[in-house]
Write a protein that holds these residues in place. Sequence first.
Motif, short mmCIF file in Angstrom:
data_model
loop_
_atom_site.label_atom_id
_atom_site.label_comp_id
_atom_site.label_asym_id
_atom_site.label_seq_id
_atom_site.Cartn_x
_atom_site.Cartn_y
_atom_site.Cartn_z
N UNK A 38 -29.69 24.78 14.66
CA UNK A 38 -30.39 24.07 13.59
C UNK A 38 -31.86 24.49 13.59
N UNK A 39 -32.32 24.93 12.52
CA UNK A 39 -33.68 25.29 12.12
C UNK A 39 -33.60 26.57 11.33
N UNK A 40 -34.00 27.71 11.92
CA UNK A 40 -34.05 28.95 11.12
C UNK A 40 -32.67 29.54 10.87
N UNK A 41 -31.72 29.30 11.75
CA UNK A 41 -30.39 29.88 11.56
C UNK A 41 -29.61 29.19 10.44
N UNK A 42 -29.89 27.93 10.23
CA UNK A 42 -29.12 27.14 9.25
C UNK A 42 -30.10 26.32 8.42
N UNK A 43 -30.26 26.70 7.16
CA UNK A 43 -31.28 26.08 6.31
C UNK A 43 -30.60 25.47 5.08
N UNK A 44 -30.43 24.18 5.12
CA UNK A 44 -29.76 23.46 4.04
C UNK A 44 -30.75 22.54 3.33
N UNK A 45 -30.52 22.26 2.05
CA UNK A 45 -31.39 21.32 1.35
C UNK A 45 -31.21 19.90 1.87
N UNK A 46 -32.27 19.13 1.82
CA UNK A 46 -32.18 17.72 2.19
C UNK A 46 -31.44 16.95 1.09
N UNK A 105 -38.40 28.31 19.26
CA UNK A 105 -36.97 28.09 19.50
C UNK A 105 -36.27 29.30 20.09
N UNK A 106 -36.93 30.43 20.11
CA UNK A 106 -36.28 31.68 20.52
C UNK A 106 -36.68 32.08 21.93
N UNK A 107 -35.71 32.61 22.66
CA UNK A 107 -35.98 33.17 23.98
C UNK A 107 -35.52 34.62 23.97
N UNK A 108 -36.42 35.51 24.33
CA UNK A 108 -36.11 36.93 24.42
C UNK A 108 -35.65 37.21 25.85
N UNK A 109 -34.46 37.76 25.97
CA UNK A 109 -33.78 37.75 27.26
C UNK A 109 -33.82 39.06 28.02
N UNK A 159 -34.82 17.86 9.67
CA UNK A 159 -36.05 18.43 9.11
C UNK A 159 -37.27 17.93 9.88
N UNK A 160 -37.16 16.74 10.45
CA UNK A 160 -38.29 16.14 11.17
C UNK A 160 -38.10 16.16 12.69
N UNK A 161 -37.08 16.86 13.17
CA UNK A 161 -36.78 16.81 14.59
C UNK A 161 -37.59 17.84 15.37
N UNK A 162 -37.68 17.64 16.67
CA UNK A 162 -38.42 18.54 17.55
C UNK A 162 -37.69 19.88 17.66
N UNK A 163 -38.44 20.96 17.89
CA UNK A 163 -37.79 22.25 18.13
C UNK A 163 -37.09 22.26 19.48
N UNK A 164 -36.19 23.22 19.63
CA UNK A 164 -35.47 23.38 20.90
C UNK A 164 -34.88 24.76 20.98
N UNK A 165 -34.50 25.22 22.17
CA UNK A 165 -34.08 26.61 22.35
C UNK A 165 -32.76 26.94 21.64
N UNK A 170 -40.41 18.50 22.19
CA UNK A 170 -39.45 19.60 22.43
C UNK A 170 -38.14 18.99 22.88
N UNK A 171 -37.04 19.66 22.52
CA UNK A 171 -35.70 19.19 22.88
C UNK A 171 -34.93 20.32 23.55
N UNK A 172 -34.88 20.34 24.88
CA UNK A 172 -34.24 21.46 25.58
C UNK A 172 -32.76 21.63 25.31
#
Length: 552
Positions: free
Chosen positions: A536-544, A211-215, A523-529, A418-420
């Motif tokens: 959504x993913x590593x930046x924001x982690x909430x319980x289901x 999900x990360x791009x190093x710029x 929780x089940x969605x494709x990763x994206x940049x 993947x979800x761009x």
Amino acid sequence: MSDRFRLTLAQLNPTVGDLQGNAAKARAAWEQGKSAGSDLVALPEMFITGYNAQDLVMKPAFHAEAIQVIDQLAQDCADGPALAVGGPWVEGTELFNAYHICKGGKVTSRVLKHHLPNETVFDEVRIFDSGPLAGPYSVGNTRIGSPICEDAWHEDVAETLEETGAEFLLVPNGSPYYRNKFETRLNHMVSRVVETGLPLIYLNMTGGQDDQVFDGGSFVLNPGGKIVLQLPVFDEVVTEVDFERGPDGWRALEGPFTKHPDEWEQDYRVMVEALRDYLGKTGFKKVLLGLSGGIDSALVATIAVDALGAENVRCVMLPSEYTSQDSLDDAKQLAEALGVRYDYVPISEGRQAITNTLAPLFAGTEADLTEENLQSRLRGLLLMALSNKFGEMLLTTGNKSEVAVGYATIYGDMNGGYNPIKDLYKTRVFEQCRWRNDNHRDWMAGPSGAVIPDRIITKPPSAELRDDQKDSDSLPDYPVLDGLLDILVDQEGSIADCVAAGYDHADAKKVEHLLYISEYKRFQSAPGPRLTKRAFWLDRRYPIVNRWRDNG
């Protein structure tokens, strides 16, 4: 005492886990530095392993091999400039994020990262041990301090290095993109320069990793905070910077200065580079997606073509009886403008077969959302069949607004690898399409001009799963929805904050409810940049499972 020092900066794109490939890139940069007569060739943080490698680095077999690769690299680069490269290091039972200084065929110094980031996408406290505050290392008769990435965001590491004799600061980074991050980086680095009075080199890596791009965007500061060299964002660059020593110490000479583009271009470039590297680093060559005639799939198709070339993109129209003629025409026009393969696969016959199969079980019930979602799930099934048959990765096309409130069908239009546009709110999708129609760059593989038909941008968004359906039937208008999501997600604000900003209380409560109950889908969605600090993913982690609601 020498009064000149030449440093080769290698702003490069590693691949996580490709130890030998990353070492080969480091050797090539070292060869260039040797030919240029450099004293030191520098690569970014954790370059040998790739970054962010997460728990992979803790695997003993992996970090042991990475250390061996660095030792071999030191031997290979014995006859020439010193080499500085990031990688793991082990002392006893402790594992460190280290910067290895190689000279004369061996590693002569190691800098151990002291401040371990434990926020947003970083879990370094989980992975690494904290190294001590330490002094500089020597290259020839020059003493260099290397605060590793996060270490340069705090004053104590640079202060210790200056007090123990460092003559300039070389900061190796694995710093991923978020919108407008460069100013934050620059402000921190200027502070270090002002505090220490030393020149500073900020060296960042490039490339996509999940999900990360190093710029990239590496730069050099002289005392006083003046930028004397600035490299482009996103591009791999190996270049030299020269220093001269005068009565006041080392000063960098003026070097190339590349102006950075605006946030719209950078966001679009991130989405393109993320997809290109995700495909390239996982071994996929081609992609496919469902093309609905709507704006989200139009933008994803355009990104895919710009990333991979039209010959590697398949677009599939899967119409039902609810698909409008405008959507059919718009999808075909877009596909022709992009030059992609366009397949037409009606779903009515398959939908009727599934409806007939379920009829005995659904007898006595009213048609509802279940029947609408059958269409989406049938499309997902057909697209996945094409993906399996032809080895083309399926792209999913949900924007951040839809991902946030669950306005998507799990195992249907959420299918994909993947979800761009996962971190792009709907209101920004419209503007990003307009930007792409008006702009073309040499890093885009797709055609120039207005490739996205204007009607796709201007017509009211609709899932077209029933007659006369509009997104606004189920959701607040997108400017309202996105404004609420910005407060609730990006700012972690409250219902009271939403009301104070002028939004309706009922709308705020509805959006909050949808946000929380959709966690299982995300929780089940494709990763994206990642485009923002609250992706959504590593930046924001909430319980289901979560019964709490803001009662404001």
